[in-house]
Design an enzyme around this catalytic site. Structure first.
Site, mmCIF file in Angstrom:
data_model
loop_
_atom_site.group_PDB
_atom_site.id
_atom_site.type_symbol
_atom_site.label_atom_id
_atom_site.label_comp_id
_atom_site.label_asym_id
_atom_site.label_seq_id
_atom_site.Cartn_x
_atom_site.Cartn_y
_atom_site.Cartn_z
ATOM 1 N N ASP A 30 49.822 -2.679 55.466
ATOM 2 C CA ASP A 30 49.874 -3.962 56.168
ATOM 3 C C ASP A 30 49.673 -3.676 57.668
ATOM 4 O O ASP A 30 49.662 -2.523 58.088
ATOM 5 C CB ASP A 30 51.256 -4.575 55.900
ATOM 6 C CG ASP A 30 51.333 -6.048 56.274
ATOM 7 O OD1 ASP A 30 50.323 -6.624 56.708
ATOM 8 O OD2 ASP A 30 52.433 -6.626 56.126
ATOM 9 N N GLU A 54 45.493 -4.181 61.592
ATOM 10 C CA GLU A 54 44.396 -4.760 62.414
ATOM 11 C C GLU A 54 44.126 -3.959 63.675
ATOM 12 O O GLU A 54 42.966 -3.940 64.091
ATOM 13 C CB GLU A 54 44.757 -6.211 62.764
ATOM 14 C CG GLU A 54 44.856 -7.123 61.554
ATOM 15 C CD GLU A 54 46.122 -6.921 60.719
ATOM 16 O OE1 GLU A 54 47.118 -6.464 61.310
ATOM 17 O OE2 GLU A 54 46.107 -7.180 59.519
ATOM 18 N N ASP A 78 49.214 -13.858 55.664
ATOM 19 C CA ASP A 78 50.415 -14.695 55.690
ATOM 20 C C ASP A 78 50.068 -16.173 55.632
ATOM 21 O O ASP A 78 50.146 -16.892 56.623
ATOM 22 C CB ASP A 78 51.237 -14.372 56.940
ATOM 23 C CG ASP A 78 51.705 -12.921 56.919
ATOM 24 O OD1 ASP A 78 51.654 -12.303 55.833
ATOM 25 O OD2 ASP A 78 52.117 -12.419 57.969
#
Ligand code: NAG
Ligand code: NAG
Length: 976
Positions: free
Chosen positions: A539, A542, A615
């Site tokens: 996760d 980015e 999300d």
């Protein structure tokens, strides 16, 4: 729920309102290079005499006959002293690659984006003959020589034509601009020669503008002033921009293609709405800048977690595509200035121009062309297609065991339990919080006892603390990303003060892989608190940085090789995912198929594992847009995708949760997940009738696993997506080009429309052809029309609109099991959905599911066919082997030289049989059904009278135990 309070107290408080913090993220007008690029486009559109200043220098044109590559020097009339180099080549499969770079510039532009995305250097066609004319270079090739590439010199324009018609045009609107490197000193010196001292920040009036134009002859093209060239601020952030301006603008037009798709990831319709021109649907361009967008909008061009700069352009006559291999932030405007033609404008912050033109002409060709560039989806472990149960967080070993017990007590199938960040002590990944998880390996073994798996999270931020060996090792080995001053970069994330490994540094690769070994070698670190069946979730890659600009990393941070973060930002997450996948795969010898879920991705990520859409919110809008986002990811080559079932934020009402399971069951990746502030919502907690409906939906998913796995095999070979929008399956049917709420599952003939609205009892499905479609559950027949037809199908809460296209054979396994590996020896059902002409076809691919033995030929791949014989007096259904006939495309991109139908896996499942065959749409009751020369048991239910015309309940023949093995050839004859 012991312990939950403790966790809550240690958390950063999250706002309860559902609203993206839009001000955390830039609009185009807040990004200087995007502002400059759009202003260039505006000037071009408003000027009747606009021509691109870039041209090919005819004297420099060089053709390398052995390589069939053509290179040339390019100049810009506004900066004649700056040199650019153009390189155009045609690959063996007809894909055209166009590269342009600044030559002998002050610095080097980042030119490695494609090297991370491509699987190999593509083979260049040796058959291409470039011909040089006075004003252009051209090459003609392809089937019947119907493709032509033309590079026009002045102005520079690259066109791909098919049958004499332009399909893809670069720089047709003259928006190409490669801002060359320059120094502030030189620019300031030049400016001091202008009459006007400084251009005012906000606009010039016409008179001023004319004066500026006279003084600075470049301003017609570059605009006035040096808007954000040397430094730029956003919020409290300053980007130091030591390299000055280096953006790249290029228009890519698709004449005669009215629809464009792809460039994931955005929460938008599949057929991309316009962002420019009159009646633009959105005001901002589509943005590709991997970002952790908290509570993102359900209808927006804002960037999200990943970027695949691939766009399909489509019309009833043609499909073409482009892949723009750039790793920096990119904005894309889409407009229809001419009806049924699409103009796009791509504006990137840095990097060279490296664009691949895929000539199609069909969607399947374009998928194959893209797959040859960046690879296909890896064939996942079969269990990974089952249901995944996740939550932030299962709070202890006993919590995990309890959840597993509750699933089993309620007979609800599940394959994987997930642990979010709270398993790790102080968010130091790999290190278990032993207060809550005192016995991780025992817990993992308890889950594995019924062949289930566990996935735990490993994020890229490392807690900066002495007592975290992973951080200490990364620091000692000098693997951490640096600030522009060369010091270790520190940012804020879940563990507090954190550092990030630079996965662009090759020295990080073996080190990262070593961390996942479960057995220590000497006194080296090993993850002894894990098992070979512990899989990983990446996760925040980015990367997400709570106190960074746009919740990410400063662009002037430095990576390996001296590249700035801005150059590689969109690729960063893929490298982390890659290394984790390699690490997981090589934990065992021989290796097993890895499973690593990623949030961030780039072109090529499909080779590595699964992704999810981040999300999302527990709203109907998010549920609906999740469907089109998954389709868009499939267009971008990333099939293994899904959205959080239930919505990450919020507490969905039971009916919404039920519908969300319907969406998840028809997504390639199927996981329920929930935010830590939400109420528990595992399916066993639902009241009746919701609980039973969800159980049925999960069982439906499991019964269809053979269909999903077979679709993944195909995706792994030719790049065709696992879920297919209408335009992919019916490229000529205009009625389907806008559809993104119904789609096909692989090549199975299943057409599904998950319901994503409240209180629906029926819905419309679009049938694109004059063929019969059968309700999967009831056998009700609907008849489409050659011009397309809408039919009304039931869609009560317990119903998922799911049709089988006439002409399909769908293999299923219908014994409910607790987890998918337990189905290995279960028998099959075949649903034979006869077409209007009494024929049908289907496929089944099976293998052991976890190892790479399939690449050595250990698998079963069968075709099932129904044909009408003897003038329709007989229907014959047969099974035959496909593998031996299709060695080169058998599995997973690996060509076989031989196939042994009696391979070890086939032997293992030799006793697996077809336990029933259901034939839909027979025109009358059979006289007999014969298998192996013997009459077999069958039952027949006549259909409604009108069903022969394809309306009403179809006839149904049930053949029980037809003496058919799943691994051998057989034939069954229905005598009518
Ligand atoms: C992943 O890493 C391996 C080994 O370094 C490399 O061969 C491969 O191309 C990489 N794949 C991607 C998608 O980055
Ligand atoms: C099907 O319904 C859609 C949505 O109402 C409509 O736009 C379309 O024209 C219809 N198609 C046909 C063939 O009737």
């Amino acid at each position: 729920m012991r312990g939950l309070k403790v966790i809550l107290l240690t958390l950063v408080a999250l706002p309860a309102v559902f609203a993206v913090k839009s001000h955390d993220f830039k609009t185009c007008s807040q990004a200087a290079f995007c502002r400059r690029g759009r202003a260039l486009a505006t000037r071009a559109r408003e000027s009747s005499s606009w021509t691109s200043p870039y041209s090919v220098d005819p004297a420099s044109v060089t053709i390398d006959p052995t390589k069939a590559t053509f290179t040339a020097g390019v100049r810009s009339s506004i900066y004649p002293e700056i040199k650019f180099g153009l390189d155009v080549r045609v690959h063996e499969d007809g894909v055209v690659r166009v590269r342009m770079d600044e030559v002998d510039g002050l610095r080097k532009r980042y030119d490695e984006a494609s090297s991370w995305a491509l699987i190999a250097d593509p083979e260049i066609s040796r058959e291409i003959q470039w011909t040089v004319a006075k004003d252009a270079v051209r090459a003609v090739y392809g089937h019947n020589n119907n493709i032509e590439v033309v590079v026009a010199y002045e102005p520079l324009k690259v066109s791909l034509l098919r049958n004499g018609q332009e399909q893809i045009v670069l720089n047709g609107d003259g928006l190409l601009h490669m801002e060359h490197f320059r120094t502030k000193e030189a620019v300031d010196q030049e400016k001091s020669g202008w009459a006007l001292p400084e251009a005012p920040e906000e606009g010039l009036d016409l008179e001023d503008a004319q004066v500026v134009m006279q003084m600075n002859p470049r301003s017609w093209f570059e605009g006035v002033g040096d808007d954000g060239w040397w430094e730029e601020t956003f919020g409290t952030w300053t980007d130091s921009k030591p390299k000055g301006p280096e953006s790249l603008s290029i228009d890519i037009n698709f004449p005669n293609h009215g629809h464009v798709y792809g460039i994931p990831q955005h929460a938008t319709r599949l057929s991309l709405p316009t962002t420019a021109g009159e009646d633009a649907y959105y005001s901002d361009p589509y943005r590709l800048y991997n970002a952790d967008v908290f509570e993102y909008l359900a209808d927006s061009t804002m960037s999200l977690y990943g970027s695949i700069p691939v766009m399909h352009a489509h019309s009833a006559e043609s499909t073409v595509a482009i892949f723009n291999a750039v790793g920096s932030e990119t904005w894309i405007d889409v407009a229809h200035f001419v009806p049924k033609s699409t103009h796009t404008h791509w504006i990137s912050e840095s990097g060279i121009m490296d664009i691949f033109l895929m000539p199609g002409p069909t969607p399947a060709d374009v998928f194959a062309q893209y797959a040859r560039l960046t690879g296909t989806s890896a064939l996942p472990a079969q269990w990974a297609l089952g249901y995944h149960q996740c939550r932030w967080n299962y709070i202890s070993s006993d919590d995990v065991r309890d959840v597993q017990t509750r699933f089993d007590e309620e007979d609800i199938p599940v394959d994987v339990f997930w642990l979010d960040i709270e398993y790790a002590e102080d968010h130091k990944y790999f290190i278990w919080d032993k207060k809550s998880f005192p016995d991780p390996v025992d817990m993992l073994h308890d889950v594995e006892a019924i062949q289930r798996k566990m996935v735990v999270i490993v994020d890229p931020h490392l807690k900066r603390t002495d007592n975290y060996p992973i951080y200490q090792q990364a620091k000692d080995l000098d693997l951490l990303i640096k600030k522009k001053d060369g010091q270790e970069y520190e940012g804020w994330c879940w563990p507090g003060s954190s550092a990030w490994v630079d996965f662009f540094n090759p020295a990080s690769w073996d080190w990262w892989k070593s961390l996942f070994k479960t057995m220590p070698e000497g006194d080296k670190w090993a993850w002894i608190d894990s098992t070979e069946n512990t899989y990983i979730w990446n996760d925040m890659n980015e990367p997400s940085i709570f106190n960074g600009p746009e919740i990410s990393m400063p662009r002037d941070n430095i990576h390996y090789g001296g590249w700035e973060h801005r150059d590689v930002h969109n690729i960063n997450g893929m490298l982390f995912h890659n290394m984790t996948a390699q690490a997981v795969m090589h934990r065992t010898d021989p290796p097993k198929r890895p499973f690593v879920l990623t949030r961030s991705f780039y072109a090529g990520s499909q080779r590595l594992g699964a992704m999810w859409t981040g999300d999302n919110l527990g709203t109907w809008e998010h549920m609906a847009v999740g469907v089109s986002m998954v389709l868009s990811l499939n267009v971008g080559g990333f099939s293994f995708s899904g959205s959080d079932v239930g919505g990450f934020f919020g507490n969905p009402e039971p009916d919404m949760l039920v519908r969300w399971y319907g969406v998840g069951a028809f997504s390639p990746f199927f996981r329920a997940h929930a935010h830590i502030d939400t109420k528990r919502r595992e399916p066993y907690l639902l009241e009746e009738p919701y609980k039973s409906i969800v159980r049925d939906i999960l069982r439906l998913r499991y019964s269809l696993l053979p269909v999903w796995y077979t679709a993944f095999r195909e995706a792994s070979v030719n790049g065709l997506p696992v879920v297919r929008p209408h335009y992919v399956v019916f490229p000529q049917d205009e009625g389907g080009f806008d559809l993104d709420d119904q789609y096909f599952v692989g090549g199975s003939g299943l057409l599904v429309k998950p319901i994503t609205r409240k209180d629906v009892t029926e819905t419309t499905m679009y049938l694109p052809e004059n063929e019969v479609y059968y309700d999967y559950f009831t056998g009700h027949a609907y008849r489409g029309a050659a011009t397309g037809k809408n039919v009304t199908v039931p869609a009560e809460l317990h119903q998922i609109p799911l049709l089988i296209r006439g002409g399909s054979i769908v293999p299923t396994r219908e014994r409910p099991r607790r987890a998918s590996p337990l189905m290995k020896h279960d028998p099959f059902t075949l649903r034979v959905a006869l077409s209007t002409t009494g024929t049908a076809r289907g496929e089944l691919y099976l293998d052991e599911g976890e190892t790479f033995a399939h690449q050595a030929g250990q698998f079963v791949w069968r075709a099932f066919e129904a044909t009408a014989e003897k003038g329709g007096k007989e229907i014959r259904i047969r099974s035959r082997d496909l593998a031996a006939r299709n060695l080169d495309t058998a599995v997973d991109g690996v060509a076989l030289t031989t196939y042994d139908a009696r391979n070890a896996f086939a032997k293992d499942v030799a006793r697996v049989r077809v336990e029933r065959i259901v034939v839909l749409g027979l025109s009358r009751e059979p006289r007999s059904v014969v298998a192996d020369g013997k009459e077999v048991h069958w039952e027949y239910k006549a259909g409604a009278a009108a069903a022969s015309k394809g309306e009403g309940t179809a006839s149904m023949l049930l053949v029980k135990d037809p003496h058919a093995s799943i691994t051998t050839d057989w034939e069954i004859t229905i005598h009518l």
